[in-house]
Write an enzyme that holds these catalytic residues in place. Structure first.
Site, short mmCIF file in Angstrom:
data_model
loop_
_atom_site.label_atom_id
_atom_site.label_comp_id
_atom_site.label_asym_id
_atom_site.label_seq_id
_atom_site.Cartn_x
_atom_site.Cartn_y
_atom_site.Cartn_z
N PRO A 1 0.79 -1.22 0.00
CA PRO A 1 0.00 0.00 0.00
C PRO A 1 0.82 1.27 0.00
O PRO A 1 1.85 1.37 0.68
CB PRO A 1 -0.83 -0.10 1.29
N ASN A 2 0.33 2.22 -0.77
CA ASN A 2 0.87 3.59 -0.88
C ASN A 2 2.18 3.67 -1.67
O ASN A 2 2.66 4.77 -1.95
CB ASN A 2 1.05 4.24 0.51
N ARG B 1 5.00 10.82 -2.75
CA ARG B 1 4.68 10.59 -1.34
C ARG B 1 5.88 10.91 -0.44
O ARG B 1 6.95 10.30 -0.61
CB ARG B 1 4.33 9.11 -1.21
N TYR C 1 10.98 9.01 1.19
CA TYR C 1 10.98 7.95 0.17
C TYR C 1 11.63 8.36 -1.15
O TYR C 1 11.69 7.55 -2.07
CB TYR C 1 9.54 7.47 -0.07
N ASN D 1 8.06 -5.46 -0.55
CA ASN D 1 7.90 -4.30 0.34
C ASN D 1 6.41 -4.22 0.64
O ASN D 1 5.62 -3.72 -0.17
CB ASN D 1 8.39 -3.01 -0.32
N ALA E 1 2.95 -0.66 5.05
CA ALA E 1 2.43 -0.70 6.42
C ALA E 1 1.95 -2.09 6.84
O ALA E 1 1.91 -2.40 8.04
CB ALA E 1 1.30 0.31 6.56
N GLU F 1 12.32 -9.34 2.49
CA GLU F 1 11.58 -8.15 2.92
C GLU F 1 12.44 -6.92 2.64
O GLU F 1 13.62 -6.91 3.00
CB GLU F 1 11.33 -8.27 4.43
N HIS G 1 12.61 -2.47 2.72
CA HIS G 1 12.05 -1.16 3.05
C HIS G 1 12.96 -0.09 2.49
O HIS G 1 14.20 -0.23 2.55
CB HIS G 1 11.91 -0.99 4.57
N ARG H 1 12.63 5.09 12.84
CA ARG H 1 11.35 5.80 12.73
C ARG H 1 10.47 5.47 13.93
O ARG H 1 10.95 5.04 14.95
CB ARG H 1 10.70 5.44 11.38
C1 DQA Z 1 8.11 1.21 4.12
C2 DQA Z 1 8.14 1.46 5.62
C3 DQA Z 1 6.76 1.22 6.22
O1 DQA Z 1 6.80 1.44 7.62
C4 DQA Z 1 5.75 2.17 5.60
O2 DQA Z 1 4.46 1.91 6.11
C5 DQA Z 1 5.76 2.13 4.11
C6 DQA Z 1 7.04 2.06 3.42
C7 DQA Z 1 9.45 1.56 3.44
O3 DQA Z 1 9.66 1.13 2.31
O4 DQA Z 1 10.28 2.26 4.03
O5 DQA Z 1 4.72 2.26 3.47
O6 DQA Z 1 7.85 -0.15 3.87
#
Ligand code: DQA
Length: 143
Positions: free
Chosen positions: A9-10, A17, A22, A71, A74, A95, A97, A104
């Protein structure tokens, strides 16, 4: 080698964003760069904002591809369903990020996915994806 990247998501908003966290590059153009870097390999990309769609994608591909770079955004911090899906498939999952989740908010320090993944890469910007792909290639090539 067949490697799938899944963004949660996102992450479709990358480039727009929270660019201070990011970065300002959209994922599609970064994915083109990855395809050039790893031109000997077959990379595919899937993004969804929906937990169930990510679970479905893991089921659909997770017995066939050589590795999955995930990735989960959230959902990393909330999703038992995605963790169970990773447990249920045979393809290795890494995984990733973009940000360093450990510097954070506290709620980002816990991952349901880390214990069921091959490994985790966090905090190298978009380069986290490149490192994960390289790790799959290196590890899979080992005798
Ligand atoms: C993320 C870190 C997560 O905590 C966050 O909710 C994201 C992006 C990252 O790529 O740094 O959406 O996965």
């Amino acid at each position: 080698m067949n490697i799938l990247i899944i963004n949660g998501p996102n992450l479709n908003l990358l480039g727009k964003r929270e660019p201070t966290i990011y970065g300002s590059q959209d994922f599609e153009s970064y994915f083109n760069k990855l395809q050039t870097i790893f031109s000997e390999h077959q990379l595919t990309y899937f993004q969804s904002n929906h937990e169930g769609a990510i679970v479905d994608k893991l089921h659909e591909t997770g017995f066939a591809v050589d590795g999955i770079v995930l990735n989960a955004g959230a959902y990393t911090h909330t999703s038992v369903a995605i963790a169970d899906a990773i447990k249920g498939i045979t393809s290795p999952v890494i995984e990733v990020h973009i940000s360093n989740v450990f510097v954070r908010e506290e709620f980002r320090h816990h991952s349901y996915l880390s214990p069921v993944c091959w490994g985790s890469i966090s905090g190298f910007g978009l380069q986290s994806y490149q490192l994960a792909i390289q790790a799959i290639i290196n590890k899979t090539l080992k005798p």
